[in-house]
Design an enzyme around this catalytic site. Structure first.
Site, PDB file in Angstrom:
ATOM      1  CD  GLN A   1       0.588  14.977  14.251  1.00 47.18           C
ATOM      2  OE1 GLN A   1      -0.204  14.318  14.924  1.00 47.18           O
ATOM      3  NE2 GLN A   1       1.556  14.417  13.552  1.00 47.18           N
TER       4      GLN A   1
ATOM      5  CE  LYS B   1      -0.961  10.550  14.915  1.00 49.57           C
ATOM      6  NZ  LYS B   1      -0.084  11.636  15.386  1.00 49.57           N
TER       7      LYS B   1
ATOM      8  CG  ASP C   1       2.472  11.291  20.632  1.00 43.62           C
ATOM      9  OD1 ASP C   1       2.079  10.306  19.966  1.00 43.62           O
ATOM     10  OD2 ASP C   1       2.425  12.468  20.219  1.00 43.62           O
TER      11      ASP C   1
END
Ligand code: NDP
Length: 294
Positions: free
Chosen positions: A98, A54, A121
């Protein structure tokens, strides 16, 4: 033989378009620079690999990225404080924690603590809930299912009116995939580990999306001839012939499925790169919203 859906190439072209968009907007609006903040707890090797992917992708296209590493012993309250600080930081447009988190931390609590306006997300209940309501508009779509829809649009498959089967009902892939395909007017069946007669149901699918985390589980003979097959699964299996000692495979038995499907996404190089590209897209959209740019 099925045609490959090259997620790597498609993701590359999306990243290039985003890079151009950021450059153009920065010229028009001095100071415009999307900013993605990632919180990583602990040192899980797989998480570090995903975070690095990312980071690299964001840097390449001009998104500012800040990584907030926390020790695995951090308490839930301390992590909540860190999330709130980033929620309140006006320079941050996208924020993700995460996953997975250490066992002593409740992922649900942390996911819900992220400001829905920064939830790139797309996991917050505000965004998932609005996705579930037919006429509502979530601020963000979860990256993996959003990427799958992009792949289907890219190959030009008609979704409306077709029969789709999604295997796997996780909050981050299967369930939102079901909702997105339904919004696109497919007739969708959602299968899971308790589903009976799975092969019989798969045979009805014009579009098949599999996200179960079971290496090469779905066999070609279960698939309807001519179906479009999207394999989300990412599984490492032992392989002594590789330097790394592992090989990556999907949830679909690629060889037998390729003989039956019209299109198939490979693993690796299919959905994975699209997920990252959609995260970047969500971050750019978020920055534009913060700047009130249409
Ligand atoms: P989860 O473990 O959260 O969910 C798995 C789902 O699959 C569950 O709904 C489970 O059913 C169902 N399932 C498990 N075994 C079977 C079976 N034999 N038959 C039918 N259904 C089954 O997984 P995720 O959704 O997080 O991930 C799925 C896969 O996708 C993994 O390989 C993961 O690595 C990969 N992935 C890839 C991404 C990418 O960008 N390429 C992004 C995210 C995930 P039940 O609900 O009944 O338990």
């Amino acid at each position: 033989m099925a045609t490959l859906i090259d997620g790597k190439e498609l993701a590359k072209s999306i990243r290039e378009k985003l890079k151009q968009e950021i450059t153009d907007l920065a010229q028009k609006y001095p100071g415009f620079r999307p900013h993605l903040a990632i919180v990583q707890v602990g040192l899980r090797e797989d998480s570090t690999v995903y975070v690095k992917q990312k980071e690299r992708a964001a840097n390449e296209i001009g998104i500012e990225i800040t990584l907030h590493k926390k020790d695995s012993t951090i308490s839930q309250n301390e992590l909540l404080d860190a999330v709130n600080e980033l929620n309140n930081n006006p320079s941050v447009h996208g924020l993700l924690v995460q996953l997975p988190l250490p066992e002593h931390i409740d992922e649900k609590v942390i996911t819900e603590a992220v400001d829905p306006k920064k939830d790139v997300d797309g996991f917050h209940v505000y965004n998932i809930g609005n996705l579930a309501k037919r006429h509502n508009k979530p601020m963000f779509l979860p990256c993996t299912p959003k990427g799958v829809i992009e792949m289907l649009n890219f190959i030009g498959v008609e979704i409306a009116g077709r029969r789709a089967v999604v295997v796997g009902r996780s909050d981050i892939v299967g369930l939102p995939m079901f909702m997105l395909l339904s919004r696109a007017d497919a007739t969708v069946t959602l299968c899971h580990s308790k589903t009976q007669n799975l092969p019989e149901i798969l045979k009805t699918a014009d579009i098949l999306v599999v996200a179960i985390g079971q290496p090469e589980f779905i066999k070609g003979e279960w698939i309807k001839p001519g179906a479009v097959v999207i394999d989300v699964g990412t599984n490492a299996i032992e392989d002594d012939t590789r330097v790394s000692g592992v090989r990556w495979v999907g949830d679909v038995d690629f060889v037998s499925a390729s003989n039956v499907a019209s299109y198939i996404s490979p693993v690796p190089g299919g959905v994975g790169p699209m997920t990252v590209a959609m995260l970047l897209d969500n971050t750019v959209q978020s920055a534009k919203r913060f700047w009130s740019i249409d």
